[in-house]
Design a protein around this motif. Structure first.
Motif, PDB file in Angstrom:
ATOM      1  N   ILE A  78       0.870  -1.178   0.000  1.00  0.00           N
ATOM      2  CA  ILE A  78       0.000   0.000   0.000  1.00  0.00           C
ATOM      3  C   ILE A  78       0.905   1.226   0.000  1.00  0.00           C
ATOM      4  O   ILE A  78       1.780   1.354   0.860  1.00  0.00           O
ATOM      5  CB  ILE A  78      -0.899   0.028   1.251  1.00  0.00           C
ATOM      6  N   MET A  79       0.706   2.115  -0.954  1.00  0.00           N
ATOM      7  CA  MET A  79       1.522   3.323  -1.029  1.00  0.00           C
ATOM      8  C   MET A  79       0.975   4.390  -0.087  1.00  0.00           C
ATOM      9  O   MET A  79      -0.241   4.495   0.096  1.00  0.00           O
ATOM     10  CB  MET A  79       1.514   3.896  -2.450  1.00  0.00           C
ATOM     11  N   VAL A  80       1.878   5.162   0.465  1.00  0.00           N
ATOM     12  CA  VAL A  80       1.523   6.295   1.317  1.00  0.00           C
ATOM     13  C   VAL A  80       2.044   7.536   0.608  1.00  0.00           C
ATOM     14  O   VAL A  80       3.237   7.647   0.337  1.00  0.00           O
ATOM     15  CB  VAL A  80       2.172   6.164   2.717  1.00  0.00           C
ATOM     16  N   SER A  81       1.139   8.452   0.262  1.00  0.00           N
ATOM     17  CA  SER A  81       1.563   9.635  -0.494  1.00  0.00           C
ATOM     18  C   SER A  81       1.053  10.912   0.153  1.00  0.00           C
ATOM     19  O   SER A  81       0.072  10.900   0.883  1.00  0.00           O
ATOM     20  CB  SER A  81       1.041   9.552  -1.926  1.00  0.00           C
ATOM     21  N   ALA A  82       1.736  11.994  -0.173  1.00  0.00           N
ATOM     22  CA  ALA A  82       1.269  13.310   0.265  1.00  0.00           C
ATOM     23  C   ALA A  82       0.247  13.816  -0.750  1.00  0.00           C
ATOM     24  O   ALA A  82       0.171  13.308  -1.871  1.00  0.00           O
ATOM     25  CB  ALA A  82       2.450  14.269   0.348  1.00  0.00           C
ATOM     26  N   MET A  83      -0.517  14.805  -0.385  1.00  0.00           N
ATOM     27  CA  MET A  83      -1.459  15.416  -1.318  1.00  0.00           C
ATOM     28  C   MET A  83      -0.696  15.903  -2.545  1.00  0.00           C
ATOM     29  O   MET A  83       0.442  16.341  -2.426  1.00  0.00           O
ATOM     30  CB  MET A  83      -2.154  16.617  -0.662  1.00  0.00           C
ATOM     31  N   ALA A  95       3.335  -0.026 -11.043  1.00  0.00           N
ATOM     32  CA  ALA A  95       4.495  -0.820 -10.612  1.00  0.00           C
ATOM     33  C   ALA A  95       4.070  -2.030  -9.795  1.00  0.00           C
ATOM     34  O   ALA A  95       4.870  -2.926  -9.550  1.00  0.00           O
ATOM     35  CB  ALA A  95       5.452   0.057  -9.802  1.00  0.00           C
ATOM     36  N   GLY A  96       2.811  -2.034  -9.343  1.00  0.00           N
ATOM     37  CA  GLY A  96       2.320  -3.206  -8.631  1.00  0.00           C
ATOM     38  C   GLY A  96       1.727  -2.957  -7.261  1.00  0.00           C
ATOM     39  O   GLY A  96       1.319  -3.892  -6.582  1.00  0.00           O
ATOM     40  N   ALA A  97       1.676  -1.695  -6.815  1.00  0.00           N
ATOM     41  CA  ALA A  97       1.060  -1.414  -5.515  1.00  0.00           C
ATOM     42  C   ALA A  97      -0.437  -1.717  -5.604  1.00  0.00           C
ATOM     43  O   ALA A  97      -1.060  -1.549  -6.647  1.00  0.00           O
ATOM     44  CB  ALA A  97       1.275   0.049  -5.131  1.00  0.00           C
ATOM     45  N   LYS A  98      -1.011  -2.196  -4.505  1.00  0.00           N
ATOM     46  CA  LYS A  98      -2.416  -2.594  -4.492  1.00  0.00           C
ATOM     47  C   LYS A  98      -3.370  -1.435  -4.206  1.00  0.00           C
ATOM     48  O   LYS A  98      -4.510  -1.457  -4.613  1.00  0.00           O
ATOM     49  CB  LYS A  98      -2.644  -3.665  -3.413  1.00  0.00           C
ATOM     50  N   ASP A  99      -2.908  -0.447  -3.438  1.00  0.00           N
ATOM     51  CA  ASP A  99      -3.785   0.641  -3.019  1.00  0.00           C
ATOM     52  C   ASP A  99      -2.905   1.789  -2.540  1.00  0.00           C
ATOM     53  O   ASP A  99      -1.684   1.675  -2.520  1.00  0.00           O
ATOM     54  CB  ASP A  99      -4.705   0.162  -1.885  1.00  0.00           C
ATOM     55  N   PHE A 100      -3.527   2.880  -2.139  1.00  0.00           N
ATOM     56  CA  PHE A 100      -2.750   3.996  -1.610  1.00  0.00           C
ATOM     57  C   PHE A 100      -3.530   4.718  -0.520  1.00  0.00           C
ATOM     58  O   PHE A 100      -4.754   4.673  -0.479  1.00  0.00           O
ATOM     59  CB  PHE A 100      -2.348   4.973  -2.722  1.00  0.00           C
ATOM     60  N   ILE A 101      -2.786   5.342   0.358  1.00  0.00           N
ATOM     61  CA  ILE A 101      -3.327   6.156   1.449  1.00  0.00           C
ATOM     62  C   ILE A 101      -2.715   7.539   1.273  1.00  0.00           C
ATOM     63  O   ILE A 101      -1.517   7.644   0.993  1.00  0.00           O
ATOM     64  CB  ILE A 101      -2.888   5.609   2.825  1.00  0.00           C
ATOM     65  N   LYS A 109      -9.379   5.218   6.853  1.00  0.00           N
ATOM     66  CA  LYS A 109      -8.840   5.020   5.510  1.00  0.00           C
ATOM     67  C   LYS A 109      -7.750   3.954   5.524  1.00  0.00           C
ATOM     68  O   LYS A 109      -7.677   3.107   4.632  1.00  0.00           O
ATOM     69  CB  LYS A 109      -8.296   6.351   4.953  1.00  0.00           C
ATOM     70  N   ILE A 110      -6.895   3.969   6.534  1.00  0.00           N
ATOM     71  CA  ILE A 110      -5.845   2.956   6.634  1.00  0.00           C
ATOM     72  C   ILE A 110      -6.468   1.574   6.800  1.00  0.00           C
ATOM     73  O   ILE A 110      -6.109   0.626   6.102  1.00  0.00           O
ATOM     74  CB  ILE A 110      -4.877   3.271   7.810  1.00  0.00           C
TER      75      ILE A 110
END
Length: 117
Positions: A78-83, A95-101, A109-110
């Motif tokens: 799970i990717m963690v990104s800034a706004m 690239a293969g990540a399943k989801d993002f927060i 949300k987590i």
């Protein structure tokens, strides 16, 4: 119990994610401070899933996802990104990540994201 690796260069962010997941019964098996560290710890620990920050020094989260997925095609990340990092998030998903927060994140949300895995 799900085993988790948390990868983020900011100790505060790792702590926030750790506290939320531990409170809901997840086991934190390791923490990584950059993408290189995340790949090495993934190899050692083979966690059930990883939370991976996108922007980290040395090796960013997207490159780390590519490396981990090449070695472990079934890895759940799970990717963690800034706004404002939408294009990077799309790269990470490709690239293969399943989801993002998205930071600043909330507990719901987590939990929603990890339950989808």
């Amino acid at each position: 119990m799900k085993r988790v690796l948390i990868a983020d260069d900011a100790n505060f962010m790792r702590m926030m994610i750790r506290n939320i997941l531990v409170k809901h019964g997840y086991e934190i098996v390791g923490e990584a401070v950059n993408g290189v560290d995340a790949v090495e710890k993934y190899k050692q620990l083979e966690p059930d899933f990883v939370t991976m920050d996108i922007t980290m020094p040395e090796c960013n989260g997207i490159d780390a996802v590519r490396t981990i997925k090449a070695l472990y095609p079934n890895a759940k990340i799970i990717m963690v990104s800034a706004m404002g990092q939408q294009s990077m998030v799309m790269d990470a998903i490709q690239a293969g990540a399943k989801d993002f927060i998205v930071k600043p994140f909330n507990e719901e949300k987590i939990l929603e994201s990890v339950s989808k895995l």
